[in-house]
Scaffold this motif. Structure first.
Motif, PDB file in Angstrom:
ATOM      1  N   GLU A 168     -18.444  11.223 -26.617  1.00  0.00           N
ATOM      2  CA  GLU A 168     -19.747  11.467 -25.989  1.00  0.00           C
ATOM      3  C   GLU A 168     -20.286  12.844 -26.359  1.00  0.00           C
ATOM      4  O   GLU A 168     -21.505  13.026 -26.456  1.00  0.00           O
ATOM      5  N   GLU A 169     -19.423  13.829 -26.562  1.00  0.00           N
ATOM      6  CA  GLU A 169     -19.893  15.142 -27.014  1.00  0.00           C
ATOM      7  C   GLU A 169     -20.578  15.022 -28.380  1.00  0.00           C
ATOM      8  O   GLU A 169     -21.602  15.660 -28.639  1.00  0.00           O
ATOM      9  N   PHE A 170     -20.025  14.185 -29.246  1.00  0.00           N
ATOM     10  CA  PHE A 170     -20.658  13.952 -30.547  1.00  0.00           C
ATOM     11  C   PHE A 170     -21.991  13.239 -30.370  1.00  0.00           C
ATOM     12  O   PHE A 170     -22.977  13.569 -31.031  1.00  0.00           O
ATOM     13  N   ALA A 171     -22.020  12.246 -29.485  1.00  0.00           N
ATOM     14  CA  ALA A 171     -23.271  11.514 -29.257  1.00  0.00           C
ATOM     15  C   ALA A 171     -24.364  12.453 -28.747  1.00  0.00           C
ATOM     16  O   ALA A 171     -25.509  12.401 -29.202  1.00  0.00           O
ATOM     17  N   ARG A 172     -24.023  13.321 -27.794  1.00  0.00           N
ATOM     18  CA  ARG A 172     -25.002  14.285 -27.286  1.00  0.00           C
ATOM     19  C   ARG A 172     -25.438  15.251 -28.381  1.00  0.00           C
ATOM     20  O   ARG A 172     -26.605  15.611 -28.491  1.00  0.00           O
ATOM     21  N   GLY A 173     -24.474  15.672 -29.190  1.00  0.00           N
ATOM     22  CA  GLY A 173     -24.810  16.586 -30.270  1.00  0.00           C
ATOM     23  C   GLY A 173     -25.769  15.961 -31.270  1.00  0.00           C
ATOM     24  O   GLY A 173     -26.726  16.606 -31.720  1.00  0.00           O
TER      25      GLY A 173
ATOM     26  N   ALA B 253     -19.850   3.789 -29.732  1.00  0.00           N
ATOM     27  CA  ALA B 253     -18.493   4.321 -29.850  1.00  0.00           C
ATOM     28  C   ALA B 253     -17.501   3.260 -29.417  1.00  0.00           C
ATOM     29  O   ALA B 253     -17.808   2.383 -28.595  1.00  0.00           O
ATOM     30  N   THR B 254     -16.312   3.319 -29.989  1.00  0.00           N
ATOM     31  CA  THR B 254     -15.249   2.384 -29.613  1.00  0.00           C
ATOM     32  C   THR B 254     -13.897   2.955 -30.017  1.00  0.00           C
ATOM     33  O   THR B 254     -13.808   3.764 -30.954  1.00  0.00           O
TER      34      THR B 254
ATOM     35  N   ALA C  72     -34.222   4.605 -22.739  1.00  0.00           N
ATOM     36  CA  ALA C  72     -33.960   5.460 -23.902  1.00  0.00           C
ATOM     37  C   ALA C  72     -35.092   5.434 -24.917  1.00  0.00           C
ATOM     38  O   ALA C  72     -34.966   6.048 -25.982  1.00  0.00           O
ATOM     39  N   ASP C  73     -36.177   4.757 -24.626  1.00  0.00           N
ATOM     40  CA  ASP C  73     -37.305   4.665 -25.567  1.00  0.00           C
ATOM     41  C   ASP C  73     -37.777   6.070 -25.953  1.00  0.00           C
ATOM     42  O   ASP C  73     -38.077   6.892 -25.088  1.00  0.00           O
ATOM     43  N   GLY C  74     -37.825   6.331 -27.265  1.00  0.00           N
ATOM     44  CA  GLY C  74     -38.212   7.643 -27.744  1.00  0.00           C
ATOM     45  C   GLY C  74     -37.066   8.628 -27.820  1.00  0.00           C
ATOM     46  O   GLY C  74     -37.244   9.769 -28.272  1.00  0.00           O
ATOM     47  N   GLY C  75     -35.869   8.222 -27.375  1.00  0.00           N
ATOM     48  CA  GLY C  75     -34.719   9.114 -27.373  1.00  0.00           C
ATOM     49  C   GLY C  75     -33.501   8.465 -27.987  1.00  0.00           C
ATOM     50  O   GLY C  75     -33.590   7.777 -29.008  1.00  0.00           O
ATOM     51  N   THR C  76     -32.345   8.647 -27.334  1.00  0.00           N
ATOM     52  CA  THR C  76     -31.066   8.182 -27.864  1.00  0.00           C
ATOM     53  C   THR C  76     -30.345   7.344 -26.819  1.00  0.00           C
ATOM     54  O   THR C  76     -30.274   7.732 -25.650  1.00  0.00           O
ATOM     55  N   LEU C  77     -29.812   6.201 -27.246  1.00  0.00           N
ATOM     56  CA  LEU C  77     -28.973   5.362 -26.385  1.00  0.00           C
ATOM     57  C   LEU C  77     -27.543   5.444 -26.896  1.00  0.00           C
ATOM     58  O   LEU C  77     -27.261   5.136 -28.054  1.00  0.00           O
ATOM     59  N   PHE C  78     -26.638   5.876 -26.006  1.00  0.00           N
ATOM     60  CA  PHE C  78     -25.223   5.940 -26.359  1.00  0.00           C
ATOM     61  C   PHE C  78     -24.487   4.808 -25.655  1.00  0.00           C
ATOM     62  O   PHE C  78     -24.434   4.763 -24.428  1.00  0.00           O
TER      63      PHE C  78
ATOM     64  N   GLY D  80     -36.766  13.300 -26.577  1.00  0.00           N
ATOM     65  CA  GLY D  80     -36.699  12.100 -25.758  1.00  0.00           C
ATOM     66  C   GLY D  80     -35.510  12.136 -24.818  1.00  0.00           C
ATOM     67  O   GLY D  80     -34.821  13.148 -24.693  1.00  0.00           O
ATOM     68  N   THR D  81     -35.255  11.016 -24.198  1.00  0.00           N
ATOM     69  CA  THR D  81     -34.193  10.938 -23.189  1.00  0.00           C
ATOM     70  C   THR D  81     -32.874  10.525 -23.832  1.00  0.00           C
ATOM     71  O   THR D  81     -32.845   9.682 -24.723  1.00  0.00           O
ATOM     72  N   TYR D  82     -31.805  11.144 -23.361  1.00  0.00           N
ATOM     73  CA  TYR D  82     -30.459  10.712 -23.752  1.00  0.00           C
ATOM     74  C   TYR D  82     -29.921   9.831 -22.633  1.00  0.00           C
ATOM     75  O   TYR D  82     -29.835  10.257 -21.472  1.00  0.00           O
ATOM     76  N   VAL D  83     -29.587   8.590 -22.954  1.00  0.00           N
ATOM     77  CA  VAL D  83     -29.118   7.618 -21.957  1.00  0.00           C
ATOM     78  C   VAL D  83     -27.766   7.087 -22.413  1.00  0.00           C
ATOM     79  O   VAL D  83     -27.619   6.666 -23.565  1.00  0.00           O
ATOM     80  N   ALA D  84     -26.783   7.116 -21.510  1.00  0.00           N
ATOM     81  CA  ALA D  84     -25.436   6.653 -21.848  1.00  0.00           C
ATOM     82  C   ALA D  84     -25.039   5.484 -20.962  1.00  0.00           C
ATOM     83  O   ALA D  84     -25.406   5.434 -19.784  1.00  0.00           O
TER      84      ALA D  84
END
Length: 666
Positions: free
Chosen positions: A376-381, A481-482, A433-439, A391-395
């Motif tokens: 998740e640190e990589f995803a946020r980065g 991620a997996t 997460a529209d306009g941002g990142t979905l993790f 945009g929004t970061y959504v996990a």
């Protein structure tokens, strides 16, 4: 309160006059029935109706039964008695929910067969607006015991029946939870039927009260340690229905500082804190403006989510005065753009460089690595370094949710999409997460039948909320991620090949901590500084031999396990120098023989070598169970997963829960 069969003919005449528009009041017509008929007329109920509407689909009834699990559990012994004692009486007993939908029924078999002709069966709603005046619908409409006999029914097809019903209320606040009904053909009329319904409702309420008391004890027991270790935070413990159970002395200050409206002296129910049935972690929401999701700690017991602990930071003016050295060191802001990833390990640094490069594009990224390596640190980065950083970061973790809950969390749903759906519907994580990142963490755990729906969203850039026919456009960056080998999952038929190639456009392999021994020291220093600041303990240093011990350990839980170990050591050590005696039990228990020239204490025993991520996860699970003495709830908490997820993994690896205490390493 009671019907009078002697007035049946007069009531029938009054009904015929009422339908013709004669507003004259019949002296023999009870006011309860008169008001109900008028409600039915306003609702445009067809007085010639012969039966109730058809039952809902089996899956919808199953969902209703799940939602009303507590009510059904409390009524089970009562309904079992009804099966025996009403079997030759020409009557039956029915349990319905707050929407008048029948959940279950027991009693005389012949009468139950006859009831099918008017759809008096499970899965059918007997609300007044659908079926006219009847004991179930009218009792819920007026909130009191009701007896409706023969011609008092509003619809012609139901006038052969007599029924008595009483509402079931929650023992804590009187909220109506359902209704119990005793019905039969008209010739079975008896005043005792209403007495039976009232007595049965009271018995069910008593069982519910006992159940609530048991949960209250478990809730308090499960949070006992938090009250003494709150470090000046405001704590409010909510039960699963949103009622405050316990409040500490700092809560009033924390709540008032943020404009909250909980009256600590006489707390009332906070509906936003009530839990949806079967949810592992989420309140119904939306939360009040003064409350943050980050402050909510789920309280689990025996695999159940039984409440929520609200942990509110108290403003400095309201806190106990910290030690001078802790007060002099302000909390650092959260590092951004991969700055939170601390490493001297060349392969991991190369992965960071590659992630920075990938962040400039919008292609999906698949992160591969064991649990706890920092995916998740990589995803946020990647999010913070990408053009979509505004945009929004959504996990969302795909591994801890049921199939239906995961679908609603991902895609959202429309109002009325299913029983219990929130008014106005719900925006899903993809849309958020529209306009941002979905993790999407643990994407390999996603049910096979949901995968094509996610693939369509990725291919077409549009989604359908559950229960809607109109697509919604979405544009987001996907990071998945997996810990699984998805190629093997594809070969085994557990993961779709087309989705795999869509999410794995680019991949990053994150090495486990056991391969990065050079990172133990900087990570330990980072966590040491973070937790001494967070817990106001003053400066702490690691004593002689501790770092060597940490470097010799295999860390099957990776960075997350190291972080938890350092926090435990900070809290358990009462001196500025943290010694070996402060090591967590699961680390201290991995000792070998003490050598004659040992000057720093016992040496750690090397953890068993593992050859795959699956073996690493299995070893981690075994160690967590061993560290908690076979307590699966504690092991799940230590692993950072839901207990249901832990059970699934035990089943996947062929380990029976009751054998773990024996098979786990000591």
């Amino acid at each position: 309160m009671f019907s009078d069969p002697c007035n049946d003919r007069a009531v029938m005449t009054a009904w015929e006059s009422f339908l013709k528009g004669d507003d004259g009041r019949c002296n023999t017509l009870r006011s309860l029935v008169d008001r109900s008929w008028r409600r039915c007329q306003q609702a445009r109920v067809d007085p010639d109706r012969q039966h109730a509407p058809p039952p809902i689909a089996d899956h919808a009834l199953h969902d209703l039964i799940q939602t009303n699990g507590d009510l059904l559990e409390a009524s089970a012994p009562v309904m079992a008695c009804a099966r025996d004692f009403l079997s030759e009486t020409g009557t039956m007993m029915l349990l319905a929910d707050t929407q008048c939908t029948i959940l279950t029924m027991e009693g005389d078999p012949a009468t139950m067969d006859t009831a099918g002709s008017i759809q008096l069966v499970p899965g059918v709603s007997w609300a007044e607006r659908l079926c006219g005046t009847n004991a179930i619908g009218t009792a819920l409409a007026v909130g009191q015991p009701v007896q409706i006999h023969s011609s008092e029914h509003y619809c012609a097809g139901i006038k052969r029946w007599t029924c008595s019903a009483a509402v079931i209320r929650h023992p804590q606040d009187g909220e109506i939870l359902g209704v119990i009904d005793v019905s039969g053909l008209s010739e079975t009329y008896s005043r005792q039927s209403l007495a039976l319904a009232v007595t049965t409702a009271s018995r069910i309420e008593s069982r519910l009260a006992a159940r609530e008391m048991e949960l209250r004890y478990r809730l308090l027991e499960g949070t006992m340690n938090r009250w003494s270790a709150c470090a000046g935070d405001g704590l409010v413990l909510f039960d699963r229905r949103g009622w405050p159970v316990k409040i500490n002395e700092y809560a009033a200050t924390a709540i008032a500082a943020r404009g909250g409206d909980i009256n600590v002296a006489a707390p009332a129910r906070l509906p936003a804190m009530a839990l949806t049935h079967g949810s592992p972690s989420a309140p119904i929401g939306p939360l009040p403006a003064w409350m943050s999701d980050d402050w909510l700690v789920p309280v689990m017991s025996k695999g159940q989510h039984i409440g929520t602990l609200l942990v509110m930071p108290v403003p400095r003016s309201g806190r106990p005065t910290p030690r001078p050295e802790a007060a002099a060191r302000p909390a650092a802001p959260r590092p951004r753009n991969f700055a939170s990833i601390v490493s001297h390990h060349p392969p991991l640094l190369a992965a960071v460089d590659k992630a920075r490069q990938l962040a400039r594009s919008r292609v999906p990224v698949l992160l591969l690595g064991e649990t706890g390596v920092g995916k998740e640190e990589f995803a946020r980065g990647i999010h913070e370094a990408s053009p979509s950083a505004g945009g929004t970061y959504v996990a969302l973790n795909c591994g801890g949710l049921s199939r239906d809950l995961l679908a609603s969390e991902l895609f959202g749903y429309a109002e009325g999409a299913f029983t219990g759906a929130r008014k106005g519907g719900l925006m899903g994580k993809i849309e958020a997460a529209d306009g941002g990142t979905l993790f999407l963490d643990e994407i390999g755990e996603m049910p096979l039948d949901l995968q094509p729906h996610l693939l369509r969203v990725l291919e077409e850039g549009e989604l359908y909320r559950l229960g809607e026919n109109t697509p919604r456009k979405v544009n987001f960056r996907l990071v998945a991620a997996t810990h699984r080998n998805l190629r093997e999952e594809v070969a085994a038929g557990r993961f779709r090949m087309d989705l795999y190639y869509r999410v794995a456009v680019t991949t990053l392999h994150l090495p486990p901590l056991r391969e990065r021994s050079e990172d133990i020291v900087p990570l330990s220093d980072l966590f040491l500084e973070r937790f001494t600041t967070a817990h106001h303990t003053g400066p702490r240093t690691l004593g002689p031999g501790v770092l060597e011990w940490l470097q010799a350990y295999a860390w099957p839980g990776n960075v997350r396990e190291l972080r938890n170990a350092i926090e435990s050591m900070v809290l358990m050590s009462g001196t500025p120098v943290i010694g070996i005696d402060a090591l967590p039990p699961e680390l201290a228990g991995c000792t070998g023989e003490v050598s004659a020239d040992n000057t720093t204490g016992p040496q750690p025993k090397a953890a068993p070598a593992v050859c795959s991520m699956a073996e690493g996860e299995l070893e981690l699970i075994r160690r967590a169970i061993a560290a908690t003495g076979g307590n699966l709830t504690g092991a799940a908490r230590q692993l950072g997963v839901a207990k249901s997820t832990l059970y699934l993994k035990l089943k996947r690896y062929g380990l029976e829960p009751d054998r773990q205490r024996v098979r786990a390493p000591v």
